[in-house]
Enzyme design. Sequence first.
Site, PDB file in Angstrom:
ATOM      1  N   GLU A 158       0.833  -1.211   0.000  1.00  0.00           N
ATOM      2  CA  GLU A 158       0.000   0.000   0.000  1.00  0.00           C
ATOM      3  C   GLU A 158       0.863   1.254   0.000  1.00  0.00           C
ATOM      4  O   GLU A 158       0.671   2.143   0.841  1.00  0.00           O
ATOM      5  CB  GLU A 158      -0.913   0.013   1.226  1.00  0.00           C
ATOM      6  CG  GLU A 158      -2.047  -0.963   1.173  1.00  0.00           C
ATOM      7  CD  GLU A 158      -3.078  -0.731   2.283  1.00  0.00           C
ATOM      8  OE1 GLU A 158      -2.762  -0.064   3.278  1.00  0.00           O
ATOM      9  OE2 GLU A 158      -4.198  -1.217   2.142  1.00  0.00           O
ATOM     10  N   GLU A 204      -6.730  -7.497  -0.105  1.00  0.00           N
ATOM     11  CA  GLU A 204      -7.081  -7.517   1.322  1.00  0.00           C
ATOM     12  C   GLU A 204      -8.555  -7.171   1.424  1.00  0.00           C
ATOM     13  O   GLU A 204      -8.949  -6.027   1.231  1.00  0.00           O
ATOM     14  CB  GLU A 204      -6.265  -6.487   2.114  1.00  0.00           C
ATOM     15  CG  GLU A 204      -4.841  -6.891   2.364  1.00  0.00           C
ATOM     16  CD  GLU A 204      -4.098  -5.863   3.219  1.00  0.00           C
ATOM     17  OE1 GLU A 204      -4.747  -5.183   4.035  1.00  0.00           O
ATOM     18  OE2 GLU A 204      -2.872  -5.750   3.036  1.00  0.00           O
TER      19      GLU A 204
HETATM   20  C1  GLA Z   1      -3.948  -2.300   5.286  1.00  0.00           C
HETATM   21  C2  GLA Z   1      -2.597  -2.996   5.447  1.00  0.00           C
HETATM   22  C3  GLA Z   1      -2.698  -4.217   6.327  1.00  0.00           C
HETATM   23  C4  GLA Z   1      -3.507  -3.916   7.565  1.00  0.00           C
HETATM   24  C5  GLA Z   1      -4.882  -3.424   7.160  1.00  0.00           C
HETATM   25  C6  GLA Z   1      -5.785  -3.086   8.311  1.00  0.00           C
HETATM   26  O1  GLA Z   1      -4.657  -2.854   4.326  1.00  0.00           O
HETATM   27  O2  GLA Z   1      -2.067  -3.357   4.203  1.00  0.00           O
HETATM   28  O3  GLA Z   1      -1.405  -4.603   6.672  1.00  0.00           O
HETATM   29  O4  GLA Z   1      -2.851  -2.944   8.292  1.00  0.00           O
HETATM   30  O5  GLA Z   1      -4.741  -2.245   6.441  1.00  0.00           O
HETATM   31  O6  GLA Z   1      -5.929  -4.128   9.157  1.00  0.00           O
END
Ligand code: GLA
Length: 778
Positions: free
Chosen positions: A179, A256
């Site tokens: 991210e 995710e």
């Molecule tokens: C983002 C991150 C994950 C986690 C989620 C929230 O997507 O990539 O590692 O922190 O947020 O749980």
Amino acid sequence: MKIIKYLLIAIVAGLVGASLQAGEFKAGKGTFLLNCEPFVVKAAELHYPRIPKEYWEQRIQLCKALGMNTICLYTFWNAHEPRQDQFDFTGQNDIRAFIKLCEKNGMKVILRPGPYVCAEWEMGGLPWWLLKKKEIRLREQDPFFMERVDKFQKAVAEQVADLTIADDGPIIMVQVENEYGSYGTDKPYVAAIRDMLRQNLGNDVTLFQCDWSSNYLNNGLDDLIWTMNFGTGANIDQQFASLKERRPDSPLMCSEFWSGWFDKWGATHETRPANEMIAGIDEMLSKGISFSLYMTHGGTNWGHWAGANSPGFAPDVTSYDYDAPISESGQPTPKYWDLRKTLAKYMDGEKQSPLPALIKPMAVKEFEFDEVAPLFSNLPAPKTDTDIRTMEEYDQGFGSILYRTTLPELTSQALLTVSDAHDFAQVFIDGKYIGKLDRRDGERELVIPPCRRGALLDILVEAMGRINFGRAIKDFKGITDKVTVTVEKGGHKWVDDLKHWQVFNLEDSYDFYTGIGEFLPLGAFTTGDDGRLPRGVYRGTFNIKGKPSDTFLNFETWGKGLVYVNGHPLGRIWEIGPQQTLYMPGCWLKTGENEILVFDIIGPREARSEGLKEPKLDQLLVKNRQAHRKEGETLDLTADKPVAAGAFKPGNGWQEVKFEQPASGRFVIVEPLDAHDGKELAAIAEMYILDDKGDRLSREPWKVTYADSEDVDANRTADKTFDLQESTYWQTASGVPFPHSMVIDLGATHHISGLQYLPRMEADVPGAIKNFRIYVRN
Ligand code: GLA
């Protein structure tokens, strides 16, 4: 000659055979291809350091029995390299053994080797010792950072490079960074990480990036697969709309899909409805969209591994239950059974495998602790220093640190300013407790009483998790700058910058606590005026008859600290909740006597515990501290002239408002007047304010100073409008009519030219604001 010829033929045949045997995973037209066949990834996210090694296989099998075909995992750099150049891939850190177990159980693997992972893990997975170089630029092409990332990536590759599908192993895809769009825009850096992975894992490895639909293009590299992250309930078509436009042939994947959410100390326990998660997965699978369910089983932030969120400072609790389908202790929840039913529809004729044996939690009878080593009479040898420094500068990564100096004579009250104490400081003068400074509340000042010249000032600072999200990951611990005493005399302010410190490093480790000094029988101590026993290390034992099983140790009578059982770090406790029990895996217990040790920096009210059959994760013992409106407070805008007024469009996605004239001020007031659905709720997922050039202002210094209404019980407070998380939002409480209003303090006066607004992500966009007015005040 003939022999050589036959030999050559045999070698070539061998090579061809070998290459035929090896597999291939890549992006095809609109789908992934596994060995040339269309493949929909149904991945379960699991984190090996968060699960006792003894239970790894059982958890993998629980995921398989759900109907998943892949396990998705991060690598946790700071667990693998706790000190520079000391690598550890053994025990809980044996990532190779974990991947092999996935393979053994017929699961493919997606590897996300960071270097940064976020994951609500200490510093997002980066090792604290990087901060010993104070000027380091993390997640950028800082030479030292890149050199260390390369070493770590090579060490990981030594463990797993032969487990990729090209070598007939289970790893089908590898993620580049994590991210990055929510951190910055830096394609050359992301490309450098990509190149490292190729160099270490081979050119054949299929690489992908994960980001949000709103920012994936900022760092999207042309030769990588792009996947999107979003939470349950989100409008899935809208999430992929932009990607489909850019790359009509790309396979679609939600890398995710958030099944639940994580908990923070002092805030309500988070849950997410099962039906929204199921509906999302059903929709994705019906459209051939791949996903990874983050988390399918969250597990536990053992020891000091829980991270913290920002803006502000919101440390995460020890449990990483996440309201996931498989609970923290490995129990299938109702969400699990619903999901299993849905996934049964997408098994391509195969049968779902049966569940592995489940672990039945046990109770442990209440037991008392036997002895305590009080902290202040057992301090280690100090270092001395003229100026005050951070924990990292004293080569300490975790735990607490005590700073001691003497005070000048104070004939009247004075103001003690600690800038800044990371994260929870307690102040004592001549051994007497004066007060605390809690970073979560931005506390930096305490009024201190008159005292003699040379009175002993002690500042005990406990480090909680380093921030794991956004630019604030560069999160030094201890006291980060200085300590001053301000005295007012005859209308003048005299500021004394305190120097000449003794520094006591209280490193968080089992060896430190057991070797701290003299343990005395608890019978020799009574509770003080505050109703507490002394701060210190408590030791006790509890007995287990028969075969041990999992249990949940209850810490409701304790203050704040860290717990070890049989040398295993179980994690942090804090009386404020919402978490009151710690998960105690049976595999770390013994028949007969078990040792328990608690370092309590506040002091327990009673030094006892017991094992429960169910966890207590939702007992907040403080008033939810986040409401941004004082009892009876209102906001009168009748005399204010709006700088903008109009109507937002319906639907999902970002929208921008440009002011007719740039305005100047420190406070921005947003006044939603009604909603598109005609109901009374207003919601904002994210918001940016634009400067006079149209660029987004930094939201780091922002604070909410007022919100007319907030759904506090669900953590829908107004600060969620700038928490960098598109899936969390400010929402007004039900029963409170329009107009609503919210005031943000930008921290300084700015020239402002506009505002960007993101409504909620669901297709029906609850709380979508229609008419609005915006004001700027000084
Ligand atoms: C983002 C991150 C994950 C986690 C989620 C929230 O997507 O990539 O590692 O922190 O947020 O749980």
